[in-house]
Design an enzyme around this catalytic site. Structure first.
Site, PDB file in Angstrom:
ATOM      1  CE  LYS A  86      -1.707   2.916   2.812  1.00 30.13           C
ATOM      2  NZ  LYS A  86      -1.748   4.190   2.034  1.00 30.13           N
ATOM      3  CD  GLU A 130      13.527   5.408   7.607  1.00 28.06           C
ATOM      4  OE1 GLU A 130      13.794   6.223   8.512  1.00 28.06           O
ATOM      5  OE2 GLU A 130      13.186   5.734   6.475  1.00 28.06           O
ATOM      6  CB  CYS A 169      13.173  10.270   6.885  1.00 29.59           C
ATOM      7  SG  CYS A 169      13.900   9.013   5.905  1.00 29.59           S
ATOM      8  CD  GLU A 171      10.651  13.954  10.304  1.00 29.37           C
ATOM      9  OE1 GLU A 171       9.603  13.348  10.577  1.00 29.37           O
ATOM     10  OE2 GLU A 171      11.597  13.451   9.665  1.00 29.37           O
TER      11      GLU A 171
HETATM   12  C1  UN1 Z   1      13.938   8.880   3.078  1.00 28.69           C
HETATM   13  O1  UN1 Z   1      13.974  10.104   3.069  1.00 28.69           O
HETATM   14  O2  UN1 Z   1      13.033   8.275   3.658  1.00 28.69           O
HETATM   15  O3  UN1 Z   1      19.727   8.911   1.809  1.00 28.69           O
HETATM   16  C2  UN1 Z   1      14.907   8.029   2.334  1.00 28.69           C
HETATM   17  C3  UN1 Z   1      18.814   9.444   1.180  1.00 28.69           C
HETATM   18  C4  UN1 Z   1      18.016   8.633   0.185  1.00 28.69           C
HETATM   19  C5  UN1 Z   1      16.895   7.933   0.844  1.00 28.69           C
HETATM   20  C6  UN1 Z   1      16.047   8.783   1.743  1.00 28.69           C
HETATM   21  N1  UN1 Z   1      18.880   7.693  -0.457  1.00 28.69           N
HETATM   22  O4  UN1 Z   1      18.502  10.616   1.351  1.00 28.69           O
END
Ligand code: UN1
Length: 496
Positions: free
Chosen positions: A175, A250, A284, A385
């Site tokens: 999803k 994550e 993230c 965040e």
């Molecule tokens: C994310 O923002 O969830 O290292 C992943 C990085 C990318 C992946 C980000 N390769 O910013």
């Protein structure tokens, strides 16, 4: 061109049981509907889980190298359609085209990498303490996996999860975020074209609250792999614990770059701009904090604000654009609210701070690259965040102080240090409490062949992606086999 995105269940594209739909919209130009999408009900999720359960019997017995070959083909098709998918990604999610192509490239890399794992997936053979007996460990699939993914990496993050799950012999109900369904549909279609048997990947669309929650708590699901907010992730982790499911969450980050007085400031500047404002700060892994040594603080701040002021907002398909839109009205409001909080807390707004509604920005969700200086570690803008183009610049006395500041949030995904001193870099590497540490590089750019995950509120359960401890550990369990060929009862651990 408006697309129609249906669910994919048991090898067929189908409407939802109720016939309901929703739309995905271009965040750079809300007049453009990118796709009309099937809005799933519980019955659709039930069908998808049943199809995955049915397909699992055969897929787990398909030799792993064969499974890998299908992933390799998917990688080849993705490479051939990289531009088409990249453009769709920019239209549906907003990130600038070079970054969208990078998002697709990450999926290509993961497909090839996991294709190779089909010829490894190694276990161990270990000597037995008894004669005429041998012992080995074998990786076996977990079963039916729920894969729930966010909008900020609409192709790469699904691939991080799908490819290791599939090469390991699991079947999947996937999803994606309801903001990026068309990108996800294209990835699913490519897996089908590559030869994935019916029912191995099933695809359902809908909101997190309805479809995602129902899927995560479904009794027919053996494992859940989720990327998204910490609040939702911890809820999923709780459901997984109650129901005994394997889980990988994550979640958020409040990543920081340390800039020491001996750093190459021009290099650090490039890293800060890329990490802070790339993807409009919606990774993230984004560098939402800069922790700068007091001896270079003023000089670096001047350089940073001058560079940020030059960044051009606009549609990500326009080659002149540096910063695209944020994803939707809700996020835009949330980010603007945080900018207000920063000002109220007494931080100094150096540049940006507003929505942009002029010219090409008039029909989208644009926020100016925003910098706060004089931020102290207790402020909310230094701890929470924001997930937008907002960077807090914090002053540090020395390396110890900088490390304390970086480690002083509830998150622990990524950190980075710019320094010319090898000893300082070694101390930072050891002391920074994050899943990923960069030296003389920004906080973004994790590669697929290593595990990805954070400490504290950034990660729960297994890491993902590649390497030892990454996605293969999430999507397999160890089966240990003892074989006794002595022809008599031999008792381990019993004195003879
Ligand atoms: C994310 O923002 O969830 O290292 C992943 C990085 C990318 C992946 C980000 N390769 O910013």
């Amino acid at each position: 061109m408006k697309r129609s995105v249906r669910n994919f269940i048991g090898g067929s594209w189908v409407d939802s049981a109720t016939g309901g739909t929703f739309e995905s919209v271009n965040p750079a130009d809300t007049a453009e509907t990118v796709a009309t999408v099937a809005k799933s009900s519980c019955a659709d999720v039930d069908n998808a889980v049943n199809a995955a359960r049915e397909a699992f019997r055969r897929w787990r017995l398909t030799p792993a190298p064969k499974r890998g070959e299908i992933l390799f083909s998917a990688g080849e098709i993705l490479a051939g359609r990289k531009h088409e998918l990249g453009e769709l990604l920019t239209r549906e999610m907003g990130k600038v085209l070079p970054e969208a192509l990078g998002d697709v490239q990450e999926a290509i890399d993961m497909s090839y990498y996991m294709a190779g794992e089909g010829r490894r997936l190694a276990g161990e053979t270990i000597p037995s303490e008894l004669p005429d007996k041998d012992c080995k460990s074998v990786r076996v699939p977990v079963g039916v996996c729920a894969i729930i993914t966010p909008w900020n990496f609409p192709v790469a993050i699904p691939a991080w999860k799908l490819m290791p799950a599939l090469v390991s012999g699991n079947t999947v109900v996937f999803k994606p975020s309801s903001y990026t369904p068309a990108c996800a549909a294209m990835l699913v279609g490519i897996l089908g074209e590559a030869g994935l048997p019916a029912g191995v990947v099933n695809f359902v669309n809908g909101s997190g609250e309805e479809t995602g929650d129902y899927l995560a708590s479904h009794d027919g699901i053996d494992a859940i792999s989720f990327t998204g907010s910490t609040a939702v992730g911890l809820g999923i982790a709780k459901t997984a614990a109650e129901k005994g499911k394997k889980v990988s969450c994550e979640m958020g980050g409040k990543n920081a770059i340390i800039i020491m007085d001996d750093a190459d400031l021009a290099l650090a500047l490039e890293g800060a701009i890329w990490g802070g404002f790339g993807t409009s700060g919606q990774r993230c892994t984004s560098s939402s904090r800069l922790v700068v040594h007091r001896a270079v603080y003023d000089r670096f701040l001047d350089m940073f604000s001058a560079a940020a002021k030059k960044m051009r907002l606009g549609n990500g398909l326009d080659g002149k654009t540096d910063v695209g839109p944020v994803i939707n009205a809700h996020q835009m409001e949330r980010i603007l609210k945080y900018i207000g909080v920063g000002t109220e807390e007494g931080a100094k707004l150096v540049t940006g701070g507003k929505a942009c509604r002029e010219g090409v920005c008039g029909r989208g969700y644009f926020i100016e690259p925003t910098i706060f200086s004089e931020v102290t570690p207790e402020m909310r803008i230094a701890r929470e965040e924001i997930f937008g183009p907002v960077v807090s610049v914090i002053r540090a006395e020395d390396l110890d102080d900088a490390i304390r500041i970086v480690n002083g949030t509830p998150y622990g995904l990524v950190s980075s240090i710019y320094t010319g001193d090898v000893n300082k870099s070694a101390i930072a590497e050891r002391e920074l409490d994050t899943g990923i540490v960069y030296i003389n590089s920004s906080t973004i750019g994790a590669e697929v062949q290593l595990p990805f995950g954070g400490t504290k509120r950034s990660g729960f359960g297994h890491e993902e992606a590649g390497g030892r401890g990454g996605g293969l550990d999430m999507f397999t369990k160890w089966k240990v086999v003892y074989r006794d060929f002595s022809g008599r009862l031999q008792k381990a651990q019993i004195d003879r």
